[in-house]
Design a protein around this motif. Structure first.
Motif: not given
Length: 230
Positions: A120-136
């Motif tokens: 998928h396309y991922a769109y991160y706007d200003r101030g966004t994030f993705y905390k530590k994780h695993l992809d499974c």
């Protein structure tokens, strides 16, 4: 530890035969990840960026965590928006063909049993994030390889949004744990890594950030339950 590859042709084709896929396979075998500065030709990248920008932001959906019954929205964990891709757009279709050629090449070299690829396309706007994780997903082993292709033009260090990858087993480490590496979201750069091995996070973004995020999956079909689902 990283192996640099660079496409030298603008032809809309898959990864070149020979050394490049050998180098990707070797890096995955020894390190579990690889950063590719420019694996796709400029024309292919430009087509993806134009398509990304042509999509109405209202069509992007806030991303969640988990799958099926466990899927939930959690803005404290991730705050990006996503748009799932298929082969109806010519530029996306060319990208998926490239990734299919890579899938076949990696299966021949590493016997991973990679069955399909979703992205998928991922769109991160200003101030966004993705905390530590695993992809499974919990209780599932179908995601084997994660890929991220960056589409943000003219990225600068002050823009943030780096991908921080942590050593295996560090998913519960203290917040100040040092990452194994940080991948800058430079236009055209790609990172590939083992989905089940490396905790990772997207650091806070200071300007809009575009990427194609995807996963190679294995076939976990059992009886009447088909996985990957169509």
């Amino acid at each position: 530890m990283n192996t640099a590859l660079r496409a030298t042709s603008d032809r809309p084709c898959g990864p070149r035969d020979g050394d490049p896929i050998d180098q990707i396979a070797a890096a995955l075998r020894t390190d579990g990840y690889i950063v590719l500065p420019a694996p796709l030709p400029p024309a292919a990248l430009g087509g993806l960026l134009r398509h990304f920008r042509s999509i109405d932001r209202e069509q992007f959906r806030r991303a969640g965590i988990g799958r099926e019954d466990e899927h939930q929205l959690n803005r404290f964990v991730r705050s990006d928006k996503i748009f799932w891709l298929d082969n109806t757009n010519l530029s996306v279709n060319a990208y998926l063909s490239w990734m299919e050629a890579l899938r076949v090449g990696l299966n021949r070299r590493l016997f991973l049993g990679l069955f399909d690829y979703e992205c998928h396309y991922a769109y991160y706007d200003r101030g966004t994030f993705y905390k530590k994780h695993l992809d499974c997903f919990q209780g599932s082993t179908n995601r084997v390889l994660s890929t991220v292709l960056y589409l943000t033009p003219n990225w600068q260090p002050r823009d943030g949004g780096e991908l921080a990858i942590y050593p295996p087993g560090e998913e519960a480490a203290a917040p100040d744990a040092l990452p194994l590496l940080k991948v800058a979201p430079r236009f055209g750069q790609m990172v590939i890594f083992l989905s089940e091995e490396f905790p990772h996070e997207v650091l806070t973004v200071n300007r809009p950030r575009y990427s194609v995020t995807g996963w190679y999956r294995v076939n976990n079909s059992l009886g009447d339950i088909v996985d990957p689902a169509s």
